[in-house]
Every structure is written in C-alpha cells, then in structure tokens.
Scaffold this motif. Structure first.
Motif, PDB file in Angstrom:
ATOM      1  N   ARG A  18       0.810  -1.219   0.000  1.00 30.60           N
ATOM      2  CA  ARG A  18       0.000   0.000   0.000  1.00 30.60           C
ATOM      3  C   ARG A  18       0.843   1.270   0.000  1.00 30.60           C
ATOM      4  NH1 ARG A  18      -5.212  -1.558   1.106  1.00 30.60           N
ATOM      5  NH2 ARG A  18      -5.392  -3.711   1.847  1.00 30.60           N
ATOM      6  N   TYR A  19       2.114   1.160   0.343  1.00 30.16           N
ATOM      7  CA  TYR A  19       2.990   2.336   0.359  1.00 30.16           C
ATOM      8  C   TYR A  19       3.488   2.690  -1.050  1.00 30.16           C
ATOM      9  CZ  TYR A  19       3.265   1.256   5.369  1.00 30.16           C
ATOM     10  OH  TYR A  19       2.959   0.991   6.684  1.00 30.16           O
ATOM     11  N   ASP A  20       3.397   1.748  -1.967  1.00 31.44           N
ATOM     12  CA  ASP A  20       3.984   1.907  -3.296  1.00 31.44           C
ATOM     13  C   ASP A  20       2.929   2.428  -4.274  1.00 31.44           C
ATOM     14  OD1 ASP A  20       5.470   1.778  -5.582  1.00 31.44           O
ATOM     15  OD2 ASP A  20       6.165  -0.285  -5.277  1.00 31.44           O
ATOM     16  N   LYS A  21       3.081   3.655  -4.743  1.00 31.47           N
ATOM     17  CA  LYS A  21       2.127   4.283  -5.664  1.00 31.47           C
ATOM     18  C   LYS A  21       2.712   4.441  -7.068  1.00 31.47           C
ATOM     19  CE  LYS A  21      -0.330   5.132  -1.889  1.00 31.47           C
ATOM     20  NZ  LYS A  21      -1.542   4.386  -1.531  1.00 31.47           N
ATOM     21  N   ARG A  22       3.827   3.785  -7.342  1.00 33.10           N
ATOM     22  CA  ARG A  22       4.459   3.945  -8.642  1.00 33.10           C
ATOM     23  C   ARG A  22       3.607   3.320  -9.747  1.00 33.10           C
ATOM     24  NH1 ARG A  22      10.035   1.068  -7.672  1.00 33.10           N
ATOM     25  NH2 ARG A  22       8.570  -0.348  -6.612  1.00 33.10           N
ATOM     26  N   ASP A  38      -8.328   2.299  -7.831  1.00 32.02           N
ATOM     27  CA  ASP A  38      -7.131   1.923  -7.085  1.00 32.02           C
ATOM     28  C   ASP A  38      -5.936   2.811  -7.456  1.00 32.02           C
ATOM     29  OD1 ASP A  38      -5.790   0.159  -5.233  1.00 32.02           O
ATOM     30  OD2 ASP A  38      -4.737  -0.654  -6.967  1.00 32.02           O
ATOM     31  N   GLU A  39      -5.102   3.143  -6.466  1.00 32.65           N
ATOM     32  CA  GLU A  39      -3.932   3.983  -6.680  1.00 32.65           C
ATOM     33  C   GLU A  39      -2.628   3.243  -6.430  1.00 32.65           C
ATOM     34  OE1 GLU A  39      -4.554   7.159  -3.960  1.00 32.65           O
ATOM     35  OE2 GLU A  39      -5.989   8.213  -5.243  1.00 32.65           O
ATOM     36  N   LYS A  40      -2.696   2.049  -5.876  1.00 30.27           N
ATOM     37  CA  LYS A  40      -1.491   1.319  -5.510  1.00 30.27           C
ATOM     38  C   LYS A  40      -0.837   0.688  -6.737  1.00 30.27           C
ATOM     39  CE  LYS A  40      -3.851  -1.316  -2.803  1.00 30.27           C
ATOM     40  NZ  LYS A  40      -5.146  -0.654  -3.014  1.00 30.27           N
ATOM     41  N   ARG A  41       0.461   0.447  -6.610  1.00 23.10           N
ATOM     42  CA  ARG A  41       1.187  -0.262  -7.661  1.00 23.10           C
ATOM     43  C   ARG A  41       0.759  -1.719  -7.671  1.00 23.10           C
ATOM     44  NH1 ARG A  41       6.189  -3.215  -7.944  1.00 23.10           N
ATOM     45  NH2 ARG A  41       7.035  -3.152 -10.080  1.00 23.10           N
TER      46      ARG A  41
END
Length: 262
Positions: free
Chosen positions: A18-22, A98-101
């Motif tokens: 969840r920390y990864d938005k790439r 969704d925004e997560k990688r």
C-alpha cells in the motif's frame, strides 16, 4: 514518488504494498488479462459435462432459446453473468479507483485467486449433490431459495463494495483532504465496509452455485482471512499513515465489516 524515496515494505498479510504508488503497466495489464480470461474459463466449465477430477457432472440442461444465452440453461447462464460481473467490476476498480502499484506477482496472485474461486463455484454447481439448479431440467421455476438469496447477496455486496470505494476515492481526489481519514459515507458504518461487501458477494456467488454448506465454508474462510490478515495489515498501514486520527476513527466506528454485526 521520487526514485530516491525509500518505499517501506508491505505490511505482513498484504499481497499488495500500500505504500507503493508507482506506475505499474505490466502488473495492471496482467491483472486485466486474468480477469478478462475468467468468464471464458467459466463458460468452458458451464457449457460442458465432461468429468473434472473424475467427478460425474450433470448435463448442461436445456438451453434458453435466446442466442444471447450462449447455449446455456438459465442457472448456468446466471452463474456466467455473476462471474462476468465480478470481472468487469474489478477491472474498473483497478483502472479508475485503485492507486497502488500492482506488481506482476500481486496480479498473478489476485487474478489467479479469482479464477480459482469462480471455477470452484461453477464446478460445484454442476455436481449432482451440490447443484442449486433445482431440477434436472435446470428450469429454475420456482427459483430455489439458495439461488434467490445468493443473487441478492451478490447484488448487495457488489453495491456495498463499489459504492464505498467510490465515496472514498472522491474524498481523496479533493486536495483539501490530504492526510485525513475518510470517516463518512459507508465508512461511517464500518471501518472496512468494502471488505464486508466483498465477503457478501463472494458468499452469494457460492450460495447461488452450490448451496448453503459451501457458502458457509466460504464465509468462514473469508472471515478468517480478513480477521487474521487483511484487517490487521490495513490497520497497521493506516495507524502509521494517520496516527491519532486512526485511533479516534477506531473509537468512533467500532465495527470492522458490517454495522451492528462484526
């Protein structure tokens, strides 16, 4: 996110970080392909009566006269529509909400899980002892109670999951809400109401396909999975991101999945 920024590892129990938005074009493409393939897999199961793992299966049953029925009986067409609906919804969720990688590994796990569970449902629906078709003709008249209840759960669960995530997405799109916990709308009833919606429609699908006992088994499994993995992982993530806001939200909304129940 700048390349120099160190991305924390995913929380234990989470498939996706969840920390990864790439950006993740490969993972998103894989997930989309897996979910688009799912209805094809289900149709291949529902349109045949060949044994699977040596199990005797019911014949497909008389098809509906409409060419849009793809040669399927009413019950099997209903299950195909349910599998297709969940696939379309999840593809839309990935690309618009969704925004997560979506890493390739996460795409394979989540996409494979959905194909496996839907295939399990459709296979069970063709077994003589478990099918909820109601009669050898699969006429569904009158509609068996498991099918009726299952379809209602499927609809309510999908609406609950989708509506809650759209509400949260609209909240996040407003820059004035950066760094704030979303505690309104459906998320004012339960902290993980979207998980609750997912559980409802997943169990509804199983209920419509194979009856009460398999649906109860699916419910127990999902409740265990969310209680031991999904919810703790998301709680840890939100506690680190929102701090005291999340502590206050947990006090304000004590329910995890469904208001007044759990």
């Amino acid at each position: 996110m700048p390349p120099s920024t160190t991305i924390p590892p995913r929380e234990p129990g989470d498939v996706i970080n969840r920390y990864d938005k790439r950006p993740s074009p490969i993972g998103r493409t894989l997930f989309t392909l897996f979910r688009a393939l799912d209805p094809v897999v289900q149709y291949s199961i529902l349109s045949s009566s060949f044994p699977i793992l040596g199990l005797r299966r019911l014949p497909p049953g008389p098809p509906l006269s409409s060419p849009y029925a793809l040669g399927l009986s009413p019950h099997r067409l209903l299950l195909l529509l349910m599998a297709t609906g969940s696939s379309v919804k999840q593809i839309m969720w990935l690309h618009f909400i969704d925004e997560k990688r979506m890493a390739p590994s996460g795409a394979l796990i989540t996409g494979g899980w959905n194909i496996f569970v839907n295939s399990l449902n459709t296979v069970l629906s063709t077994l003589p002892l478990l099918s909820t078709a109601g009669s050898p003709s699969e006429a569904l008249s009158p509609i068996p109670a498991p099918v009726l209840v299952g379809v209602c759960m499927y609809i309510v669960g999908n609406v609950l999951e989708t509506a809650s995530e759209v509400q949260r997405k609209l909240f996040k799109m407003d820059k004035r809400n950066n760094g704030k916990v979303y505690n309104k709308g459906l998320f004012a009833t339960a902290r993980h109401v979207n998980f609750g919606g997912y559980t409802l429609w997943r169990c509804g699908f199983t209920l419509a396909a194979a009856g009460w006992a398999p649906a109860a088994g699916m419910f127990v499994f999902l409740l265990w999975a969310f209680t031991n993995n999904g919810i703790p992982a998301l709680d840890n993530y939100c506690a680190k991101r929102y701090g005291q806001q999340w502590v206050d939200y947990r006090k304000q909304v004590p329910w995890k999945l469904w208001w007044g129940i759990f």
